[in-house]
Scaffold this motif. Structure first.
Motif, short mmCIF file in Angstrom:
data_model
loop_
_atom_site.label_atom_id
_atom_site.label_comp_id
_atom_site.label_asym_id
_atom_site.label_seq_id
_atom_site.Cartn_x
_atom_site.Cartn_y
_atom_site.Cartn_z
N LEU A 18 0.83 -1.21 0.00
CA LEU A 18 0.00 0.00 0.00
C LEU A 18 0.86 1.26 0.00
N ASN A 19 1.95 1.21 0.71
CA ASN A 19 2.82 2.39 0.82
C ASN A 19 3.81 2.52 -0.33
N ASP A 20 3.79 1.57 -1.25
CA ASP A 20 4.71 1.59 -2.40
C ASP A 20 3.94 2.00 -3.65
N ASP A 21 4.26 3.15 -4.20
CA ASP A 21 3.54 3.67 -5.36
C ASP A 21 3.91 3.00 -6.68
N GLU A 22 4.96 2.19 -6.69
CA GLU A 22 5.49 1.69 -7.96
C GLU A 22 4.48 0.88 -8.75
N TYR A 23 3.67 0.07 -8.08
CA TYR A 23 2.74 -0.81 -8.80
C TYR A 23 1.29 -0.36 -8.67
N CYS A 24 1.06 0.84 -8.20
CA CYS A 24 -0.31 1.35 -8.09
C CYS A 24 -0.92 1.55 -9.48
#
Length: 308
Positions: A18-24
């Motif tokens: 959730l806190n990692d924007d890379e795969y959003c």
């Protein structure tokens, strides 16, 4: 490693995602101007965790040139509340002890909007077990919230039981003066109300005074307009007060001073009933369950004191 530790590790990893924007691949707009916040998330997780979000996502056609899908949630959900919900969606955990009762109600409403029924059930159980005192003091909010949503069955049961078994707690709640008229009527028409009829009448008057701030405390100081205003305020409630179950003493000291707010036919019939031992009302209501109401219709002690 036991199962609980395995689940804790899984929860931790999902929160890291959730806190990692890379795969959003989706942005979610929450709130209303001027307080709006945009969250990044993952469609696959949202799709399987919330049937509401699944329905929303199923209506969106994604174009190849759009790196992110964008959706907007109902304004009823506040950004700070959705952030709590989103962490639950990913991590599967929510420590309600960290929040005050009012925020927990907001989380409950948001969980219902997002069709997170398991969270709705969990929060209701937490409230009834851990926040009973707060709910009694804020009964109006709990009642209105629970019956606005069909899924809040445990809170509805709590409200119904409190109305029947402990009405004094409702009348003593901090927000009693703001009780909706429909709720007050629901309470006082209950056959199982655990109160004497004089207590019912006193609380109806208390509510009526609260709707008309500035009234004199002594009805002998009322103006004609004061009586008219109070009569209009209590017009819908008076038919559910069982005046015939009062004693003669209660009728004289607690009802006669307010005779101008009663329908004339009702007041005259009450006078006849309390003054004439042989007179009986045709449809005298039964005493409420658990009370010891007994009209002193044969008593003459107070009859000479009543003035027309």
């Amino acid at each position: 490693m036991d199962d609980n530790k395995l689940l804790q590790k899984l929860s931790q990893n999902l929160l890291e995602i959730l806190n990692d924007d890379e795969y959003c691949d989706i942005t979610i707009e929450v709130g209303d101007d001027p307080y709006v916040k945009v969250f990044r998330a993952h469609m696959n997780i949202l799709n399987y965790r919330s049937s509401y979000l699944r329905r929303v996502l199923s209506t969106i056609e994604r174009r190849n040139d759009e790196p992110l899908i964008h959706i907007k949630l109902p304004n009823i959900i506040l950004p700070e509340i959705f952030q709590i919900i989103l962490r639950y969606i990913y991590g599967g955990r929510l420590s309600l002890e960290e929040y005050d009762a009012l925020d927990i109600i907001k989380i409950l409403v948001a969980a219902s909007e997002l069709s997170l029924q398991e969270l709705v059930d969990y929060i209701q159980s937490f409230l009834t077990k851990n926040k009973a005192d707060w709910m009694e003091q804020n009964f109006n909010l709990i009642y209105q919230t629970s019956f606005e949503k069909g899924s809040f069955l445990e809170l509805q049961k709590y409200c119904t039981n409190l109305i029947s078994n402990n009405p004094n707690k409702i009348f003593k709640s901090l927000d009693f003066s703001t009780t909706p008229e429909k709720l007050l009527i629901l309470i006082i028409q209950n056959d199982n109300l655990q109160m004497t009829e004089i207590q019912v009448w006193e609380n109806v008057l208390k509510w009526g005074f609260a709707q008309n701030p500035g009234f004199p405390s002594d009805p002998s100081n009322f103006s004609k307009d004061d009586f008219t205003s109070l009569k209009n305020t209590l017009h819908q409630c008076i038919p559910f007060v069982r005046f015939y179950n009062l004693t003669s003493k209660e009728f004289f000291y607690n009802v006669v001073p307010y005779k101008k707010i009663l329908p004339k036919e009702l007041y005259m019939d009450l006078l006849k009933t309390f003054l004439d031992p042989d007179s009986k009302p045709i449809d005298k209501p039964k005493p409420r369950k658990g009370t010891n109401n007994s009209s002193e219709t044969s008593s003459s002690k107070y009859q000479v004191l009543i003035k027309f």
